[in-house]
Scaffold this motif. Sequence first.
Motif, mmCIF file in Angstrom:
data_model
loop_
_atom_site.group_PDB
_atom_site.id
_atom_site.type_symbol
_atom_site.label_atom_id
_atom_site.label_comp_id
_atom_site.label_asym_id
_atom_site.label_seq_id
_atom_site.Cartn_x
_atom_site.Cartn_y
_atom_site.Cartn_z
ATOM 1 N N LYS A 154 26.350 26.687 52.245
ATOM 2 C CA LYS A 154 26.805 27.324 50.997
ATOM 3 C C LYS A 154 28.050 26.604 50.499
ATOM 4 O O LYS A 154 29.138 26.783 51.050
ATOM 5 C CB LYS A 154 27.137 28.801 51.214
ATOM 6 C CG LYS A 154 26.120 29.577 52.023
ATOM 7 C CD LYS A 154 24.923 29.930 51.217
ATOM 8 C CE LYS A 154 24.009 30.850 52.025
ATOM 9 N NZ LYS A 154 22.669 30.840 51.572
ATOM 10 N N PRO A 169 19.621 36.845 51.110
ATOM 11 C CA PRO A 169 18.918 35.948 50.180
ATOM 12 C C PRO A 169 19.465 35.977 48.750
ATOM 13 O O PRO A 169 19.982 36.999 48.285
ATOM 14 C CB PRO A 169 17.476 36.476 50.210
ATOM 15 C CG PRO A 169 17.603 37.920 50.587
ATOM 16 C CD PRO A 169 18.817 38.002 51.478
ATOM 17 N N GLY A 170 19.336 34.831 48.087
ATOM 18 C CA GLY A 170 19.630 34.712 46.656
ATOM 19 C C GLY A 170 20.996 35.203 46.241
ATOM 20 O O GLY A 170 21.981 35.076 46.964
ATOM 21 N N PHE A 171 21.037 35.770 45.028
ATOM 22 C CA PHE A 171 22.314 36.211 44.453
ATOM 23 C C PHE A 171 22.930 37.374 45.226
ATOM 24 O O PHE A 171 24.125 37.634 45.116
ATOM 25 C CB PHE A 171 22.121 36.585 42.976
ATOM 26 C CG PHE A 171 21.494 37.932 42.771
ATOM 27 C CD1 PHE A 171 22.273 39.047 42.542
ATOM 28 C CD2 PHE A 171 20.107 38.088 42.816
ATOM 29 C CE1 PHE A 171 21.705 40.298 42.350
ATOM 30 C CE2 PHE A 171 19.531 39.325 42.628
ATOM 31 C CZ PHE A 171 20.333 40.435 42.395
#
Length: 194
Positions: free
Chosen positions: A118, A155-157
Amino acid sequence: MLYIVVILAALAIGTIVSLINGSWPDFSNIKFEKAWLLFPAVVLQIISSLTESRGYRFGTITTVMVNGAVFVFVFLVIWFNRKYAGLWLIGIGALLNALVMMFNGGRMPVDISSLSTKAYMADALELIMKGADNKHVAINSATKLPALADIYSVPGFLGLGMPLISIGDIIIAAGLFLLCLQFMLKSRKAKTVY
């Protein structure tokens, strides 16, 4: 982001259920006792974050004391408001987080290999690697209770700001969801009694 989405989902479902039952959600009957006890917990967290941002690292004893005090204040609020089942779940999740943190020098162990993917977590990762993060420490072979650590990817946002979570965090999210529903549906139920 995960907790915000959970709260918004609970509010949306509570609103829909209230509308189906012919009323608007009403939060006026919520009786949340001794909420002021959260204030010292928030202040301690802010002080910890400010000292960390200025490059000060707490020693193990100070970290255990600060994070332990935060958990004590949170558990007191949960105890005084134990009539809400959602708070019981939040308490169980917080207890699991407190347990793994206290067994690891007052810091939450984190799977840094997952964090390194990230890009926006580069600064946080650097603090952890230097040992300058007052709330987190990298998982290693000496980590105790690693299954309770921050090892699960969000996961994701949903993972924005919190890309890794623990089992305790998952239980806390479930408790937040239930608590918000309880607030909305309990107040509707109270209205029908009168």
